[in-house]
Design a protein around this motif. Structure first.
Motif, PDB file in Angstrom:
ATOM      1  N   ILE A  24      10.789  11.701 -42.301  1.00 24.27           N
ATOM      2  CA  ILE A  24      10.276  12.328 -41.078  1.00 24.27           C
ATOM      3  C   ILE A  24       8.749  12.290 -41.078  1.00 24.27           C
ATOM      4  O   ILE A  24       8.129  11.950 -40.059  1.00 24.27           O
ATOM      5  N   LEU A  25       8.133  12.614 -42.200  1.00 24.54           N
ATOM      6  CA  LEU A  25       6.665  12.565 -42.272  1.00 24.54           C
ATOM      7  C   LEU A  25       6.139  11.160 -42.007  1.00 24.54           C
ATOM      8  O   LEU A  25       5.113  10.991 -41.338  1.00 24.54           O
ATOM      9  N   ARG A  26       6.844  10.149 -42.504  1.00 25.64           N
ATOM     10  CA  ARG A  26       6.416   8.763 -42.232  1.00 25.64           C
ATOM     11  C   ARG A  26       6.457   8.466 -40.736  1.00 25.64           C
ATOM     12  O   ARG A  26       5.598   7.761 -40.208  1.00 25.64           O
ATOM     13  N   GLU A  27       7.458   9.005 -40.052  1.00 29.17           N
ATOM     14  CA  GLU A  27       7.586   8.755 -38.611  1.00 29.17           C
ATOM     15  C   GLU A  27       6.489   9.438 -37.805  1.00 29.17           C
ATOM     16  O   GLU A  27       6.046   8.912 -36.797  1.00 29.17           O
ATOM     17  N   ILE A  28       6.077  10.621 -38.231  1.00 26.50           N
ATOM     18  CA  ILE A  28       5.110  11.391 -37.427  1.00 26.50           C
ATOM     19  C   ILE A  28       3.676  11.247 -37.918  1.00 26.50           C
ATOM     20  O   ILE A  28       2.778  11.903 -37.407  1.00 26.50           O
ATOM     21  N   ARG A  29       3.433  10.365 -38.868  1.00 31.79           N
ATOM     22  CA  ARG A  29       2.071  10.235 -39.391  1.00 31.79           C
ATOM     23  C   ARG A  29       1.130   9.522 -38.428  1.00 31.79           C
ATOM     24  O   ARG A  29      -0.066   9.748 -38.459  1.00 31.79           O
ATOM     25  N   SER A  30       1.648   8.663 -37.580  1.00 35.54           N
ATOM     26  CA  SER A  30       0.795   7.885 -36.682  1.00 35.54           C
ATOM     27  C   SER A  30       0.544   8.564 -35.345  1.00 35.54           C
ATOM     28  O   SER A  30      -0.532   8.424 -34.776  1.00 35.54           O
ATOM     29  N   PRO A  32       2.136  12.049 -32.658  1.00 39.04           N
ATOM     30  CA  PRO A  32       3.107  13.133 -32.443  1.00 39.04           C
ATOM     31  C   PRO A  32       4.342  12.610 -31.713  1.00 39.04           C
ATOM     32  O   PRO A  32       4.234  11.779 -30.814  1.00 39.04           O
ATOM     33  N   LEU A  33       5.500  13.087 -32.144  1.00 38.90           N
ATOM     34  CA  LEU A  33       6.769  12.647 -31.547  1.00 38.90           C
ATOM     35  C   LEU A  33       7.667  13.845 -31.274  1.00 38.90           C
ATOM     36  O   LEU A  33       7.627  14.837 -31.997  1.00 38.90           O
ATOM     37  N   PRO A  34       8.527  13.718 -30.257  1.00 38.90           N
ATOM     38  CA  PRO A  34       9.527  14.764 -30.006  1.00 38.90           C
ATOM     39  C   PRO A  34      10.685  14.643 -30.998  1.00 38.90           C
ATOM     40  O   PRO A  34      10.917  13.587 -31.591  1.00 38.90           O
ATOM     41  N   VAL A  35      11.431  15.723 -31.138  1.00 40.61           N
ATOM     42  CA  VAL A  35      12.546  15.765 -32.088  1.00 40.61           C
ATOM     43  C   VAL A  35      13.524  14.617 -31.865  1.00 40.61           C
ATOM     44  O   VAL A  35      13.970  13.979 -32.826  1.00 40.61           O
ATOM     45  N   GLY A  36      13.873  14.339 -30.620  1.00 40.91           N
ATOM     46  CA  GLY A  36      14.839  13.287 -30.332  1.00 40.91           C
ATOM     47  C   GLY A  36      14.408  11.931 -30.858  1.00 40.91           C
ATOM     48  O   GLY A  36      15.211  11.199 -31.445  1.00 40.91           O
ATOM     49  N   ALA A  37      13.150  11.597 -30.667  1.00 40.56           N
ATOM     50  CA  ALA A  37      12.642  10.303 -31.141  1.00 40.56           C
ATOM     51  C   ALA A  37      12.629  10.263 -32.667  1.00 40.56           C
ATOM     52  O   ALA A  37      12.945   9.230 -33.280  1.00 40.56           O
ATOM     53  N   ILE A  38      12.273  11.380 -33.285  1.00 41.48           N
ATOM     54  CA  ILE A  38      12.260  11.440 -34.745  1.00 41.48           C
ATOM     55  C   ILE A  38      13.683  11.292 -35.274  1.00 41.48           C
ATOM     56  O   ILE A  38      13.940  10.521 -36.205  1.00 41.48           O
ATOM     57  N   ALA A  63       2.982  20.071 -37.984  1.00 42.67           N
ATOM     58  CA  ALA A  63       2.555  21.006 -36.938  1.00 42.67           C
ATOM     59  C   ALA A  63       3.208  20.589 -35.631  1.00 42.67           C
ATOM     60  O   ALA A  63       3.567  19.422 -35.446  1.00 42.67           O
ATOM     61  N   SER A  64       3.367  21.556 -34.732  1.00 44.39           N
ATOM     62  CA  SER A  64       3.968  21.233 -33.437  1.00 44.39           C
ATOM     63  C   SER A  64       3.045  21.676 -32.315  1.00 44.39           C
ATOM     64  O   SER A  64       2.281  22.623 -32.459  1.00 44.39           O
ATOM     65  N   THR A  65       3.128  20.935 -31.242  1.00 44.16           N
ATOM     66  CA  THR A  65       2.402  21.276 -30.017  1.00 44.16           C
ATOM     67  C   THR A  65       3.364  21.109 -28.858  1.00 44.16           C
ATOM     68  O   THR A  65       4.387  20.450 -28.978  1.00 44.16           O
ATOM     69  N   ARG A  66       3.005  21.702 -27.739  1.00 47.18           N
ATOM     70  CA  ARG A  66       3.823  21.558 -26.527  1.00 47.18           C
ATOM     71  C   ARG A  66       3.143  20.590 -25.580  1.00 47.18           C
ATOM     72  O   ARG A  66       1.948  20.629 -25.367  1.00 47.18           O
ATOM     73  N   GLU A  67       3.965  19.726 -25.026  1.00 46.59           N
ATOM     74  CA  GLU A  67       3.510  18.820 -23.972  1.00 46.59           C
ATOM     75  C   GLU A  67       4.525  18.973 -22.852  1.00 46.59           C
ATOM     76  O   GLU A  67       5.606  18.387 -22.889  1.00 46.59           O
ATOM     77  N   GLY A  68       4.193  19.809 -21.894  1.00 46.84           N
ATOM     78  CA  GLY A  68       5.156  20.126 -20.845  1.00 46.84           C
ATOM     79  C   GLY A  68       6.311  20.899 -21.441  1.00 46.84           C
ATOM     80  O   GLY A  68       6.123  21.942 -22.042  1.00 46.84           O
TER      81      GLY A  68
END
Length: 111
Positions: A24-30, A32-38, A63-68
């Motif tokens: 999961i960390l490898r996926e989100i290192r580049s 930010p992604l939503p849970v579904g994509a991860i 860390a998490s942020t909201r986008e809409g």
């Protein structure tokens, strides 16, 4: 190292012990992604991925942020910096030991 810092490091190392969390960390290192994509990228259910993201967040590694209406997850570099700092403390001793072995071998080859 303070007791809080030791506790934080322990949480981070326990979180990193799980291969799914490292994936999961490898996926989100580049980016930010939503849970579904991860979840799709690491071949886990969204529920399982959310659980792992929660562990990573509590450990200070994500860390998490909201986008809409979406929650996006990204690597928290501060948490990773603490782990790296801990691991970096091992290298000077290991490099010094390696240097001593090499120098001993070179001396034996000459003499």
């Amino acid at each position: 190292m303070s007791a809080d810092a030791v506790a934080d490091l322990d949480l981070a190392l326990r979180a990193l012990a799980d291969g799914n969390r490292r994936a999961i960390l490898r996926e989100i290192r580049s980016a930010p992604l939503p849970v579904g994509a991860i979840a799709d990228a690491v071949d886990l259910s969204q529920q399982t991925t959310s659980h792992h993201l929660g562990v990573l967040r509590r450990a200070g590694l994500a860390a998490s942020t909201r986008e809409g209406t979406r929650h996006l997850f990204a690597v928290d570099t501060d948490g990773l910096a603490a782990v790296r700092s801990y691991l970096d403390d091992f290298w000077p001793d290991k490099l010094a030991a390696l240097k001593a072995v090499i120098e001993a071998r070179e001396g034996a080859d000459r003499g």
